[in-house]
Motif scaffolding. Structure first.
Motif: not given
Ligand code: NAP
Length: 389
Positions: A263-265, A198-200, A248-249, A256-257
């Motif tokens: 566990q989703d990341y 995930t690109v932050v 990406d997020r 928050m996520q």
């Protein structure tokens, strides 16, 4: 016997306590993992406050030379003196050896206190670009001639007014820097069979720095289409699609996520500042800074270190939690190809925590637990290495 030479910097403040508690663990794990056929020869280097007091410099040439030669080192935390124009030795080391990948695993060991109801299964890695962004250290203090000249330059070139009582900082993020960092992380993810990247970023606001970071990172992902699929792409139907999912997020959403559904990341790919914030926030989910290890990796050299600083108020009290340093050692042994050593250390740490043997920082969030000293924790981990081997 095979001798493994490892350069180490004990570190400032609580660094000494941590080093004393960890050294024996590393030595025992190497001996046990290879049936007494390998052992460590330590090379002691100095840096930070200790070096400033002794040699008048924060980072002696000899220390730099040895790290360059040995290509790998483990270091305790180093104090950056406040004021006096001192730059952080930690940041300098990352820049001088071009250690562009910062790796911060966030793994929940069963028994650790957590503010989450269901922390079991948290096993993610924060990768933080380590050489660019505002950490480049390009800053001018409010009221200086340089700050004034910069403000004038911006007004002349763009007509944008910046108040003269402003401090100025520059945030460079390059295409080359982002691409090489992303490529390294993708290759790591493929090799280690990770699930997602995930690109932050905060690209909605900082379009040409973090927005471009997002764009370049995702473009790099496309070059690995055999191994990567994007979130909005349908999985292949004919076969089980085991490709790594890339998405990406936006940074604020990510914070928050990561609290609501960590566990989703799996892998978070971050520019420097986002990665710094997220590492400490995520460390809080699995027990705090005392248990969060780290590595700084470049193409030639790697330096392993805990996420925390020198915690000066605990220096010499034999109280501090050495787990972050011990687990940074495990990362180092894995990097050196000594997987068995890394596994022995991690397993012994897990068993020690499961036996409710913990230092003050963890004990204060657990009911009815008397904390052990830093040195005692080290002895207990060593004992379990011996028992397990
Ligand atoms: P810090 O040393 O990380 O300590 C902040 C707080 O975190 C401590 O007071 C303690 O909290 C907790 N903590 C940190 N390490 C811990 C451990 N091993 N076990 C248990 N608790 C731990 O941050 P700081 O006080 O802001 O910085 C002190 C110095 O370290 C500064 O000179 C800074 O520049 C330097 N620093 C170095 C590095 C590095 O070497 N990479 C990184 C960060 C900071 P409680 O008091 O609540 O128990």
């Amino acid at each position: 016997m095979d001798i493994i030479e490892i350069a180490y910097i004990e570190g400032d403040g609580s660094g000494e306590d941590i080093w004393r508690a960890s050294k024996g663990i590393f030595e025992e794990a190497v001996l046990r993992a290879y049936g007494g056929e390998k052992s460590i020869r330590w090379i002691n280097l100095i840096a930070g406050q200790k070096s400033l007091d002794k040699e008048g410099v924060l980072l002696p040439e000899e220390t730099l030379k040895t790290i360059k030669n040995k290509k790998c080192a483990i270091k305790g935390p180093l104090t950056t003196p406040v004021g006096g124009g001192f730059r952080s030795v930690n940041v300098y080391l990352r820049q001088v050896f071009d250690l562009y990948v910062c790796m911060r695993p966030i793994r929940y060991f069963s028994g650790l206190p957590s503010p989450l109801k269901r922390p079991n299964g948290i096993d993610l890695i924060i990768f933080r670009e380590n050489t660019e962004d505002i950490y480049k250290g390009i800053e001018w203090q409010e009221g200086t001639e340089e700050a004034r000249r910069f403000i004038d330059f911006i007004r002349e070139k763009s007509g944008i007014e910046i108040s003269y009582d402003s401090g100025i900082g520059i945030k460079p993020i390059s295409k080359r820097g982002t691409q090489r960092f992303t490529k390294w992380v993708i290759e790591y993810a493929i090799k280690n069979k990770r699930k997602s990247i995930t690109v932050v970023h905060k690209g909605n606001i900082m379009k040409y720095t973090e927005g471009s970071f997002r764009q370049w990172a995702l473009e790099t992902g496309k070059e690995f289409h055999e191994y990567i699929r994007f979130e909005d792409e349908k999985p292949q139907e004919a076969i089980e699609d085991t490709r790594i999912v890339m998405n990406d997020r936006i940074a604020d959403n990510m914070f928050m996520q990561i609290i609501l559904k960590p566990q989703d990341y799996d892998i978070l790919l971050c520019p420097n500042l986002n990665g710094d914030y997220l590492s400490d926030a995520c460390a809080g989910l699995i027990g705090g800074l005392g248990v969060a290890p780290g590595a700084n990796i470049g193409d030639d050299v790697a330096i392993f270190e805990p996420t925390h600083g020198s915690a000066p108020k605990y220096a010499g009290k034999d109280m501090i939690n050495p787990t972050s340093f011990i687990l940074s050692g495990a990362l180092m042994f894995r990097y050196l190809g000594l997987e068995k050593v890394a596994h022995l250390i991690e397993d012994a740490v897990q068993k020690t925590i499961q036996s409710k043997i913990v230092t003050y920082d963890l004990a204060r969030s657990m009911d009815g637990i008397t904390p052990v000293k830093c040195s005692k924790f080290g002895e207990e981990v060593t004992k379990r290495i011996v028992e397990n081997s």
